[in-house]
Design a protein around this motif. Structure first.
Motif, PDB file in Angstrom:
ATOM      1  N   CYS A 279      39.225  18.045 -12.131  1.00 20.36           N
ATOM      2  CA  CYS A 279      39.095  16.886 -13.011  1.00 20.36           C
ATOM      3  C   CYS A 279      37.641  16.442 -13.055  1.00 20.36           C
ATOM      4  CB  CYS A 279      39.907  15.710 -12.484  1.00 20.36           C
ATOM      5  SG  CYS A 279      41.662  16.017 -12.358  1.00 20.36           S
TER       6      CYS A 279
ATOM      7  N   SER B  33      33.843  16.201 -13.186  1.00 17.74           N
ATOM      8  CA  SER B  33      32.839  17.210 -12.813  1.00 17.74           C
ATOM      9  C   SER B  33      33.497  18.428 -12.202  1.00 17.74           C
ATOM     10  CB  SER B  33      31.855  16.605 -11.814  1.00 17.74           C
ATOM     11  OG  SER B  33      31.024  15.663 -12.444  1.00 17.74           O
TER      12      SER B  33
ATOM     13  N   GLU C 157      27.400   9.226 -17.152  1.00 18.33           N
ATOM     14  CA  GLU C 157      27.699   8.499 -15.905  1.00 18.33           C
ATOM     15  C   GLU C 157      26.481   7.722 -15.396  1.00 18.33           C
ATOM     16  OE1 GLU C 157      31.177  11.070 -13.637  1.00 18.33           O
ATOM     17  OE2 GLU C 157      29.081  11.663 -13.341  1.00 18.33           O
TER      18      GLU C 157
HETATM   19  C1  F1P Z   1      36.502  14.166  -9.579  1.00 15.81           C
HETATM   20  C2  F1P Z   1      35.909  12.989 -10.391  1.00 15.81           C
HETATM   21  C3  F1P Z   1      34.416  13.047 -10.463  1.00 15.81           C
HETATM   22  C4  F1P Z   1      33.839  11.882 -11.303  1.00 15.81           C
HETATM   23  C5  F1P Z   1      34.262  10.581 -10.705  1.00 15.81           C
HETATM   24  C6  F1P Z   1      35.766  10.567 -10.504  1.00 15.81           C
HETATM   25  O1  F1P Z   1      36.610  13.897  -8.277  1.00 15.81           O
HETATM   26  O2  F1P Z   1      36.442  13.081 -11.642  1.00 15.81           O
HETATM   27  O3  F1P Z   1      34.056  14.236 -11.100  1.00 15.81           O
HETATM   28  O4  F1P Z   1      32.427  11.949 -11.272  1.00 15.81           O
HETATM   29  O5  F1P Z   1      33.618  10.445  -9.465  1.00 15.81           O
HETATM   30  O6  F1P Z   1      36.235  11.710  -9.805  1.00 15.81           O
HETATM   31  P1  F1P Z   1      37.078  15.007  -7.207  1.00 15.81           P
HETATM   32  O7  F1P Z   1      38.509  15.406  -7.518  1.00 15.81           O
HETATM   33  O8  F1P Z   1      36.176  16.164  -7.351  1.00 15.81           O
HETATM   34  O9  F1P Z   1      36.956  14.277  -5.927  1.00 15.81           O
END
Ligand code: F1P
Length: 361
Positions: free
Chosen positions: A54, A56, A237
């Protein structure tokens, strides 16, 4: 400072500059724990590879899937976790055996955790996870987890965790396919990117200070599309600016209608598609756009058409240069956000992970 100090306050800026050192520490943890060899035991030859994440981590999945195919020659693709949850038959329709690889910095993102639960408990498929932290629901559900703890961040915005998990998955592909030249190429990146950071940093600061843009476009093809996607997310962001991503040659088919000097178009030029991608650069520059170009080696045409040019000059194979393309985009986001007076470490409306309650809200 010898090792990564993760106890200090959130500092996206420090985390961006810590990447070369952080990658070296991540390569060490992969080797010392024999994590790649152990993870590879889950794999079999006649399998397709499905990368899931999800935000990044979805863009890591895009770049990792493309790298995986280029390095191993086996079929791989990427989806956001929500697609598997909402359209499972669309995702898992093929007859071929599928090896899911779940990407999550925190291991807490609800959609990724639920995707793991669905694959393991409903479809009885063994999953591999990759994460930068421990003691989270994803590791409890997945059959196996690769840990890159030195890459964990205090910040909300993902920077070194993005590049480190991508390098970790490219290392896994090289190990699985016995491609020593790829592994060697990856190990050369920290030193190469340290010089790029040192060269780009003062110049991109000047470039951002001297110009203001209304909109940002990121263009990339093949494995660079995932990197271009992450580039546009970093601008959003870190500076709450409008930003879009397209496959480079797709930009001609309509989106170029927005082009003008107030639009910064960032080209991630590949070696494989250099000539046709350069033609788009010439055309978009002709239409009056401001252009930022990142490429491994530039020719005179590209030098003339770029308002800001970054030449990576890396000897490693093209498929492992992806992370090197991203650091300039991260710095563009950082300095644009600082110029607009934003607190980069506390980005508007965002949390470190999206955790939903039982009703999915
Ligand atoms: C994924 C994510 C980040 C975004 C934000 C919320 O988190 O979508 O990509 O920048 O911080 O969470 P993760 O599943 O990689 O911890």
């Amino acid at each position: 400072m010898s090792s990564i100090d993760t106890t200090r306050e959130a500092s996206t800026e420090n985390e961006i500059f810590s990447q070369p050192r952080c990658w070296e520490e991540c390569f060490k943890t992969l080797e010392e724990g024999q994590q790649l060899e152990r993870a590879g035991k889950l794999f079999s030859k006649d399998t397709e590879y499905l990368f899931i994440g999800c935000g990044s981590s979805y863009y890591i999945s895009q770049a990792a899937a493309a790298s995986w195919e280029l390095i191993t020659g086996t079929r791989a693709w990427a989806i956001p976790a929500s697609e598997l949850l909402l359209f499972p038959d669309l995702v898992l329709s093929g007859s071929a055996k599928c090896q899911p690889i779940l990407v999550s910095r925190s291991g807490h993102s609800s959609e990724v955790v639920r995707a793991a639960q669905y694959l393991e408990h409903v479809r009885n498929i063994r999953t591999l996870a990759i994460s930068c932290s421990k003691h989270h629901p994803l590791e409890e559900i997945s059959a196996s987890t690769i840990y890159l703890l030195p890459a964990d961040e205090k910040s909300v915005v993902m920077t070194r965790s993005f590049t480190s998990m991508l390098l970790g998955l490219q290392s896994l592909a090289a190990c699985f396919a016995h491609r020593k030249e790829i592994t060697d190429g990856l190990r050369q990146l920290p030193a190469g990117v340290q010089s790029i950071l040192d060269w780009v940093n003062p110049r991109i600061q000047e470039f951002v200070a001297a110009r203001t843009f209304a909109d940002y476009v990121f263009l990339g093809q093949g494995p660079l599309f995932g990197i271009a996607s992450e580039g546009q997310l970093k601008i959003k962001e870190m500076s709450c600016s409008f930003a879009q991503v397209f496959h480079t040659l797709e930009f001609r088919h309509g989106p170029k209608a927005i082009v003008g000097p107030e639009i910064l178009v960032t080209f991630l030029l590949s070696e494989t598609g250099y000539a046709p991608e350069r033609e788009v650069l010439e055309e978009i520059k002709e239409l009056g756009a401001t252009t930022l170009v990142i490429t491994n080696q530039a020719d005179d045409t590209v030098r003339r058409q770029a308002d800001f040019l970054v030449e990576l000059k890396l000897g490693s194979p093209e498929s492992v240069r992806l992370a090197a393309y991203l650091v300039t985009c991260q710095l563009l986001g950082l300095y644009t956000g600082l110029k607009k007076g934003y607190d980069i470490d506390r980005p508007r409306n965002l949390a470190r992970a999206v955790i939903l309650n039982r009703n999915g809200e």
